[in-house]
Every structure is written in C-alpha cells, then in structure tokens.
Design a protein around this motif. Structure first.
Motif, PDB file in Angstrom:
ATOM      1  N   ILE A  45     -19.068 -25.867-127.649  1.00 21.17           N
ATOM      2  CA  ILE A  45     -17.880 -25.594-126.842  1.00 21.17           C
ATOM      3  C   ILE A  45     -17.667 -24.087-126.800  1.00 21.17           C
ATOM      4  CG2 ILE A  45     -15.366 -25.828-126.723  1.00 21.17           C
ATOM      5  CD1 ILE A  45     -15.690 -28.637-127.891  1.00 21.17           C
ATOM      6  N   GLY A  46     -17.598 -23.535-125.616  1.00 21.79           N
ATOM      7  CA  GLY A  46     -17.396 -22.101-125.457  1.00 21.79           C
ATOM      8  C   GLY A  46     -15.930 -21.733-125.577  1.00 21.79           C
ATOM      9  N   ALA A  64      -9.062 -25.021-133.653  1.00 19.95           N
ATOM     10  CA  ALA A  64      -9.977 -25.701-132.736  1.00 19.95           C
ATOM     11  C   ALA A  64     -11.312 -25.998-133.414  1.00 19.95           C
ATOM     12  CB  ALA A  64     -10.204 -24.829-131.496  1.00 19.95           C
ATOM     13  N   GLU A  65     -11.808 -25.046-134.181  1.00 21.08           N
ATOM     14  CA  GLU A  65     -13.126 -25.197-134.807  1.00 21.08           C
ATOM     15  C   GLU A  65     -13.165 -26.353-135.792  1.00 21.08           C
ATOM     16  OE1 GLU A  65     -16.438 -24.746-137.535  1.00 21.08           O
ATOM     17  OE2 GLU A  65     -14.312 -24.490-138.063  1.00 21.08           O
ATOM     18  N   GLY A  72     -18.928 -32.976-134.431  1.00 22.08           N
ATOM     19  CA  GLY A  72     -20.320 -32.575-134.237  1.00 22.08           C
ATOM     20  C   GLY A  72     -20.547 -31.446-133.263  1.00 22.08           C
ATOM     21  N   TYR A  73     -19.473 -30.739-132.858  1.00 17.94           N
ATOM     22  CA  TYR A  73     -19.606 -29.641-131.910  1.00 17.94           C
ATOM     23  C   TYR A  73     -19.498 -28.288-132.615  1.00 17.94           C
ATOM     24  CZ  TYR A  73     -19.106 -32.877-127.983  1.00 17.94           C
ATOM     25  OH  TYR A  73     -19.296 -33.889-127.074  1.00 17.94           O
ATOM     26  N   ARG A 283      -5.981 -26.972-132.252  1.00 20.41           N
ATOM     27  CA  ARG A 283      -6.401 -28.369-132.448  1.00 20.41           C
ATOM     28  C   ARG A 283      -6.049 -29.238-131.242  1.00 20.41           C
ATOM     29  NH1 ARG A 283      -4.969 -27.187-137.885  1.00 20.41           N
ATOM     30  NH2 ARG A 283      -2.805 -27.835-137.573  1.00 20.41           N
ATOM     31  N   ILE A 284      -4.858 -29.043-130.689  1.00 15.99           N
ATOM     32  CA  ILE A 284      -4.452 -29.847-129.533  1.00 15.99           C
ATOM     33  C   ILE A 284      -5.356 -29.559-128.338  1.00 15.99           C
ATOM     34  CG2 ILE A 284      -2.612 -30.248-127.857  1.00 15.99           C
ATOM     35  CD1 ILE A 284      -0.604 -29.685-130.105  1.00 15.99           C
ATOM     36  N   ALA A 285      -5.630 -28.275-128.094  1.00 12.95           N
ATOM     37  CA  ALA A 285      -6.495 -27.917-126.973  1.00 12.95           C
ATOM     38  C   ALA A 285      -7.900 -28.483-127.169  1.00 12.95           C
ATOM     39  CB  ALA A 285      -6.555 -26.397-126.827  1.00 12.95           C
ATOM     40  N   ALA A 286      -8.404 -28.410-128.400  1.00 18.39           N
ATOM     41  CA  ALA A 286      -9.728 -28.983-128.675  1.00 18.39           C
ATOM     42  C   ALA A 286      -9.729 -30.486-128.441  1.00 18.39           C
ATOM     43  CB  ALA A 286     -10.143 -28.665-130.110  1.00 18.39           C
ATOM     44  N   GLN A 287      -8.625 -31.155-128.813  1.00 15.73           N
ATOM     45  CA  GLN A 287      -8.542 -32.604-128.604  1.00 15.73           C
ATOM     46  C   GLN A 287      -8.556 -32.934-127.117  1.00 15.73           C
ATOM     47  OE1 GLN A 287      -8.375 -35.112-131.291  1.00 15.73           O
ATOM     48  NE2 GLN A 287      -9.191 -36.051-129.417  1.00 15.73           N
TER      49      GLN A 287
END
Length: 337
Positions: A45-46, A64-65, A72-73, A283-287
């Motif tokens: 994910i960029g 996010a990480e 697995g990203y 975290r929310i944005a990654a979700q």
C-alpha cells in the motif's frame, strides 16, 4: 501454507507453528515477485506523505502500518519533502502505478488533476485530513477543534487571545491551518471579540517555531500582548511554554496556553489540549482500503468519516488576569542568568 507464512488470521495456531518450523528448517522464504505474479497483487500500500519524520504524520503512518501488516500488506512511503509544486506531486503519484494495491494520502489539499491521477491508478484510495467526493477519508472537524480551544479560553475570561498557526509559508496548502484559523476567528466573533492581526503568528508546526512565535508576541507593547494563546499543535504550544519560561512569564497566572493533539509529552508538561486520535485516523483509513481490497466494500464505496475530539484541561490554562493586575502593564522580563 501461504496464509501461515504471511502471518494472516484464520490459521490454526498449531498449523502455523508446524509450517513456520518446516520453512525455517528448509530455509524457505516466500518470493514476493512470485506471489505478485500468481495473485496479481503487490501486497503493498502506497502512502503519500508531506513529511515522513514529523510527529503527526509519523503517528498516522504507524497506525496504518500496524493494521496493514496484520493483513499481510507492506507500506511504501513516498515522502514529498520539497516537492511542493503540483507538477512534481502529479509525477510522484503517477509513479505508484502498478507498484501498489492501494494508496493512502495524508493531509494534502488535492486539486482536480491530482484527483484524476489518483483515480486513474485504478486502486482503492483513502485520504487522511482532507476530503474529496467519491474517495474514502477520515479527519477531525478542524473548525470545531479551534472553536473548542478558543471558547475554553474565552470562558476563562480572556479577551486578547493569540493564534499560533501555519498559514504563512504553507507550501503544501494544507487544509488544516485554514480550518483552524477559521474556527478561531469564528469563536472570537461569536463572543464579540475583535481579531487583532498582531496576535496571529506563524509557528511553523514545531517546538522551535512555536518558541520564536511566542517571542514575537511577548515583544509587543504590554497593553497589546495576549493573555492567552491557542496553538494549532501541541508542539507549537510546547515552544510557547519554553519562550514564556525564558521571559519569566508565569503559566497560567500571566499567560494561558492550549494546544491540539494530546502529544505524548503533553501530559508531562501539564498542557491543556484538544485531543485527537492520531494513530487511530491511520488505522481507520487503512481499514477503508482493506475493506475495498478484500471485497467488503465496493470500489469507490468508502465514505467520509469524522472522528471525535476532546478538550483535556490541564495546568497551562487558567482565569485571565484582572485589569487591575500589574502583570498586565509591566514589560516581560528575561529570566535571570
């Protein structure tokens, strides 16, 4: 076997342990290139970020990480640094084509061509700190954040309230400084208080910048000096506290200071602040991205989400000095050497 090696969920613990032991014994390491060919995914994910090392951005990325890694990203960070003009930013975003499965963009005011380039990547896109129609996003209400801080100071009787922000020298045109300045002005107007341009200072979003900005405020004639400061970040507020200490100005007896973030140092400095959940926004944005990647949300179906904030009152804010208080008319003094 693949899920076990990648550390994904829905794998029995005993099975995972046996697979990992066998892989270790055989010296087996999964090939990312082979996995990409087989699945059509890069498992990356960029993240387009203005400044990689600044506290706010680093904490959003950390949030996010952690979630992306559990699925697995990996993250590919693209720090813009000094690449502030639109042409270079367009190039930076375009280079992510076929290199990532999704893109996270942090706190950039995107123009039309940049949004088009993002959409042409044909991957899920989420934003933190800004909104674009049709793209998933997460942010706080920055206007309300500033209102909350400024109204707290007004409620304590302060009428000369300085704003320490980042409107000057804003090469990235971040939306946050503009919204927080608007909230500050709105709170003053609602209270019938004038906005003195001399009390609006640039703090550079750093401790050093906040200290220099507070020096400017304390150099004003005594009758024009503020009795309170709203700093748009805790780091600037920390700088203001440092300057006040150097000049022998007592906090909060002579000067009240409120920041934004609830930085991990804020509690130790007893700093009043408007808390925002910084890693949680990552975290929310990654979700949002993972939901699209894993089919739980249709492509482009993510919505804009606003997370709540909270005023945390500590020891750096207090009642305004009364007009009869000689502190209001004396010049600030340097601390003894």
């Amino acid at each position: 076997m693949s899920r076990a090696l990648r550390g994904l969920d829905r794998v029995n613990a005993d099975t995972r342990a046996r697979v990992l032991l066998a892989a270790s014994t055989l010296g087996y390491v999964a090939s990312p290139a082979a996995s990409s060919l087989a699945t059509g995914r890069t498992m990356t994910i960029g993240v387009v970020v203005p400044y990689v090392t600044r506290w706010y951005f680093a904490n959003v990325v950390e949030g996010a990480e952690a979630l992306c890694r559990s699925h697995g990203y990996d993250l590919l960070l693209y720090g813009l640094g000094e690449q502030v003009d639109v042409a270079r930013r367009l190039t930076a975003i375009a280079t992510l084509h076929k290199r990532v499965d999704a893109v996270l963009v942090l706190n950039l005011a995107l123009d039309g061509p940049e949004v088009d380039v993002l959409r042409n990547l044909s991957v899920p896109v989420a934003l933190v700190g800004s909104t674009v129609t049709g793209l998933g996003s997460v942010s706080v209400d920055d206007v309300q954040v500033a209102r909350t801080a400024t109204e707290h100071l007004i409620g304590l009787g302060h009428t000369r309230i300085a704003h320490m922000g980042g409107l000057a020298e804003d090469a990235f045109h971040f939306p946050t400084p503009h919204d927080r300045f608007a909230g500050y002005l709105g709170a003053l107007a609602d209270a019938g208080l004038p906005a003195d341009p001399a009390l609006d200072v640039y703090g550079g979003w750093s401790v050093q910048g906040g200290s220099a900005a507070m020096d400017v405020l304390l150099a004003l004639p005594a009758r024009r000096r503020p009795t309170a400061v709203f700093a748009s970040s805790d780091e600037m507020a920390m700088g203001a506290l440092s300057s006040a200490r150097r000049h022998g100005v007592r906090v909060p007896a002579d000067l009240s200071v409120v920041g934004v973030d609830d930085h991990e140092m804020a509690e130790y400095l007893d700093l009043t602040t408007v808390r925002q959940p910084v890693p949680e926004q990552g975290r929310i944005a990654a979700q949002l991205l993972l939901d699209e990647l894993e089919g739980r949300t249709p492509r482009g179906g993510s919505s804009a989400r606003t997370v709540s904030t909270e005023l945390v009152v500590r020891g750096t804010t207090g009642p305004a000095p009364t007009p009869a208080d000689p502190r209001l008319t004396r010049s600030h003094r340097s601390s003894p050497t």
